[in-house]
Design an enzyme around this catalytic site. Structure first.
Site, mmCIF file in Angstrom:
data_model
loop_
_atom_site.group_PDB
_atom_site.id
_atom_site.type_symbol
_atom_site.label_atom_id
_atom_site.label_comp_id
_atom_site.label_asym_id
_atom_site.label_seq_id
_atom_site.Cartn_x
_atom_site.Cartn_y
_atom_site.Cartn_z
ATOM 1 N N ASP A 1 -10.064 3.247 2.150
ATOM 2 C CA ASP A 1 -10.235 2.588 3.446
ATOM 3 C C ASP A 1 -10.971 3.479 4.452
ATOM 4 O O ASP A 1 -11.927 3.058 5.090
ATOM 5 C CB ASP A 1 -8.884 2.175 4.022
ATOM 6 C CG ASP A 1 -8.301 0.944 3.348
ATOM 7 O OD1 ASP A 1 -9.087 0.100 2.869
ATOM 8 O OD2 ASP A 1 -7.067 0.820 3.301
ATOM 9 N N LYS B 1 0.803 -1.229 0.000
ATOM 10 C CA LYS B 1 0.000 0.000 0.000
ATOM 11 C C LYS B 1 0.839 1.283 0.000
ATOM 12 O O LYS B 1 0.445 2.286 -0.613
ATOM 13 C CB LYS B 1 -0.958 0.005 1.187
ATOM 14 C CG LYS B 1 -2.113 -0.970 1.056
ATOM 15 C CD LYS B 1 -3.108 -0.791 2.198
ATOM 16 C CE LYS B 1 -4.316 -1.690 2.029
ATOM 17 N NZ LYS B 1 -5.331 -1.447 3.088
#
Length: 276
Positions: free
Chosen positions: A102, A66
């Site tokens: 997220d 990420k």
């Protein structure tokens, strides 16, 4: 020509995203396939160049890529850049642009309980990557207060200082958080504590919990952690990590297709996988 979507990670075999997202691609009659690719850290740059070369429509990024992926993209959304992590990439006319869904995914999952954070005091437990995404995104919502507690208080302080958005925040030790727990309307557990197989562990004591609070745990294996169980037994509303997982996927799907998908269908699909 059939479109290609993907998720990159290492390991990747456990990912529920392919079943969840291939189902909604089929449901909306989109001629596409979503495929998991195991990509080691040393091969990440090569993999990104390859996906760009074949014209991939979009892809997700999971552990451990990420943050590492950011230098290999053509552009990164401001929020994702400030968080320092990307979980969704869109091919925008040949340019790979990174986003982080997220935090927004977590907040979308709270909508049945909370319409505004302006009068809410929030406690975030943990100071890792998930906490950073949730804290930065929620700070934009102007909550009454949003504090962070962590085993290492200096990491909580560093997270607050790194946030580009103004917020009323304090860094607390775990002991301080336990003492003042009754002050919070929302408690968010962002660590892996309580995840299988260590299912009896909890990050803090809930003895002083506000019984009208909403208690969230981003863990979803087990579906009800010990932390959630204790909160529910005290009368608090609880939510596990399934909502965050489903909504971050739904927001990625929307960025790729322009369609916000049927989250009820997605949730049921994920629950079937978890129960199996």
């Amino acid at each position: 020509m059939k479109k290609l979507f993907a998720v990159l990670g290492d390991p990747i075999g456990h990912s529920m995203s392919p079943i969840m997202l291939n189902d909604v691609l089929s449901y909306y009659e989109i001629d596409a396939h979503y495929h998991p690719f195991k990509v080691s850290p040393v091969e990440l740059e090569t993999a990104i160049r390859g996906l760009k070369a074949i014209g991939i429509t979009g892809f997700n990024v999971t552990i451990p890529h990420k943050s590492a992926i950011i230098p290999f993209l053509d552009g990164v959304d401001d929020l994702a850049l400030s968080i320092g992590a990307v979980n969704t990439v869109v091919n925008d006319n040949g340019k790979l642009i990174g986003y982080n869904t997220d935090g927004y995914g977590f907040i979308k999952g709270l909508e049945p309980y909370i319409s505004s954070f302006s009068d809410k005091k929030v406690l975030v437990i943990g100071a890792g990557g998930a906490a950073r995404a949730i804290y930065f995104t929620m700070a934009k919502m102007n909550p009454l207060a949003i504090d962070i507690t962590n085993r290492t208080v200096i990491k909580a302080k560093e997270l607050i200082e790194a946030c580009p958005f103004e917020s009323n925040s304090k860094a607390l030790s775990l002991d301080e958080a336990e003492v003042h727990l009754n002050e919070y309307d929302v408690v968010i557990q962002t660590t892996m504590i309580g995840m299988y197989p260590k299912i009896l562990e909890t990050p803090i004591s809930l003895r002083n919990l506000n019984t009208e609070a909403l208690v969230c745990d981003i863990v979803y294996n087990p579906l009800e952690t010990q932390f959630m169980k204790e909160a529910r037994q005290k009368g608090a509303a609880v939510q596990n990590g399934v909502e965050m997982f489903v909504y971050q996927g739904a927001l990625a799907f929307e960025k790729w297709t322009g369609i916000f998908p049927d989250v009820k269908r997605m949730r049921e699909n994920v629950l079937r996988q978890l129960e199996a």
